[in-house]
Scaffold this active site. Structure first.
Site, short mmCIF file in Angstrom:
data_model
loop_
_atom_site.label_atom_id
_atom_site.label_comp_id
_atom_site.label_asym_id
_atom_site.label_seq_id
_atom_site.Cartn_x
_atom_site.Cartn_y
_atom_site.Cartn_z
N GLY A 245 43.00 58.64 -23.67
CA GLY A 245 42.14 58.32 -22.54
C GLY A 245 40.82 57.69 -22.94
O GLY A 245 40.45 57.63 -24.12
N HIS A 246 40.09 57.22 -21.93
CA HIS A 246 38.85 56.50 -22.18
C HIS A 246 37.79 57.39 -22.82
O HIS A 246 37.69 58.59 -22.56
CB HIS A 246 38.30 55.91 -20.87
CG HIS A 246 37.99 56.93 -19.81
ND1 HIS A 246 36.79 57.59 -19.73
CD2 HIS A 246 38.75 57.39 -18.78
CE1 HIS A 246 36.79 58.41 -18.70
NE2 HIS A 246 37.98 58.31 -18.10
N ASN A 247 37.02 56.79 -23.72
CA ASN A 247 35.92 57.44 -24.43
C ASN A 247 36.35 58.56 -25.37
O ASN A 247 35.51 59.34 -25.83
CB ASN A 247 34.85 57.97 -23.46
CG ASN A 247 34.06 56.86 -22.81
OD1 ASN A 247 34.39 56.43 -21.71
ND2 ASN A 247 33.03 56.38 -23.49
N SER A 265 37.26 61.41 -22.94
CA SER A 265 36.04 61.97 -23.53
C SER A 265 36.29 63.18 -24.42
O SER A 265 35.37 63.94 -24.71
CB SER A 265 35.02 62.34 -22.43
OG SER A 265 34.64 61.18 -21.72
#
Length: 353
Positions: A245-247, A265
């Protein structure tokens, strides 16, 4: 296969010690421990296959130092090495034909922006590749057919992009990165806000950074950051069908096995291992040298190194106990019923008396 080799030369090739078997016997090929035939060499890389050493038809086997010869079939030549799996890779390279030479240059059907920076004599760009504006490609990189490279992407030296991989805009690849077919680097992070009864997309303007010596499996997707970067650390290996997933931040030399999903994250330390189908919720921190067994679900941050399992993931022994308990429910229900019967009988006796 060709290129036969004597047992003595084979032992020297892998840096091992021939402990039994005639030095001048000839090996003509290789195979698995269950499928090998006379004249072929095999290896024992996993202790669970130890019984197969009694039945294998191979002429020779690479085994770990210290293996008791009594565990092997009579007449099976043994070559003792520190790491049979790694040593067998050397055997494969000896017997397998070399890979076809890579043709340097740009295929006539490739679509390459005029300002892309690379030396056409030191890279290989295959058929129907698309390379957009502002891309920089390091020497020795091979880009196979159908790859898409978005604007502003930078990649280092000696990367390999297999057919139909996708790198979206502004993402950064280090040196010797391998992307397998169907992988997507830099797709939008999964970000929405519920506004006036509808989901509204949140802009994802960050990048994905992949450091040196990372390998990404087929159909694995790594989302770009909402802002900043999603970061895959040096030497990490991601299997097929993994979702990052993002970050997210993955440390160095992490191993992520197929069908694992890591929510946005989340940060992983170095040398983290996740078995198949592990699920990780977002915004967690996982410390160095933490291992999750297959199908674990990680619901909280973990800092202490060790092996974890279960749903939610717990230290190994505790997790095993929690996984076993549901199977005992029918037994426990029956015991409760028996106790209720005995209690009812005792109460009946008290009433009669």
């Amino acid at each position: 296969m060709s290129n036969p080799i004597t047992l003595q030369k084979l032992a020297e090739l892998v840096g091992g010690q021939l402990s039994q078997g005639a030095t001048d016997d000839v090996i003509t090929g290789l195979n698995s421990i269950t499928d090998a035939i006379p004249g072929e060499v095999t290896f024992l890389g996993n202790a669970r296959y130890l019984p197969a050493l009694k039945n294998t038809r191979a002429s020779a086997a690479l085994v770990q130092d210290g293996l008791d010869a009594q565990d092997a079939r009579d007449g099976l030549a043994l070559i003792r090495v520190k790491n049979p799996t790694l040593a067998f890779s050397t055997v494969i390279r000896w017997f397998e034909p070399p890979s076809p030479a890579i043709t340097q240059g740009v295929h006539a059907t490739a679509v390459v922006a005029s300002d892309a920076v690379f030396d056409p004599q030191k890279v290989s760009i295959g058929a129907h590749v698309v390379i957009e504006e502002g891309v920089a490609i390091g020497d020795g990189t091979v880009i196979h057919s159908g790859v898409f490279v978005g604007r502003g992407v930078r990649m280092g030296t000696n990367c390999i992009l297999h057919a139909n991989a996708v790198i979206k805009e502004r993402c950064v690849l280090g040196n010797r990165v391998i992307l397998h077919s169907g992988s997507v680097i830099g797709s939008d992070g999964f970000g929405y806000e519920f506004v006036n009864g509808r989901y509204q997309k949140i802009d994802q303007v960050g990048i994905v950074q992949i450091d040196d010596d990372v390998e990404i499996g087929s159909c694995t997707t790594i989302d770009r950051a909402r802002f900043g970067r999603t970061w895959i650390g040096e030497g990490s290996k991601l299997d097929n069908l993994v979702q990052i997933g993002h970050n997210c931040i993955l440390g160095k030399n992490c191993i992520i096995v197929s069908q694992t999903g890591i929510s946005g994250s989340t940060q992983l330390g170095d040398y983290v291992t996740m078995g198949g189908q592990v699920g990780v919720i977002g915004h967690l921190k996982i410390g160095d040298r933490v291992m999750f067994k297959a199908r674990s679900v990680v619901t909280k941050s973990i800092s202490e190194a060790g092996t974890y399992t279960g749903y939610p993931a717990r230290p190994l022994m505790e997790g095993h106990k929690m996984l076993i308990l549901p199977a005992r429910i029918p037994e426990l229900i029956e015991r409760v019923r028996e106790l209720e019967k005995k209690l009812a009988a005792l109460e009946g006796d008290d009433t009669q008396s």
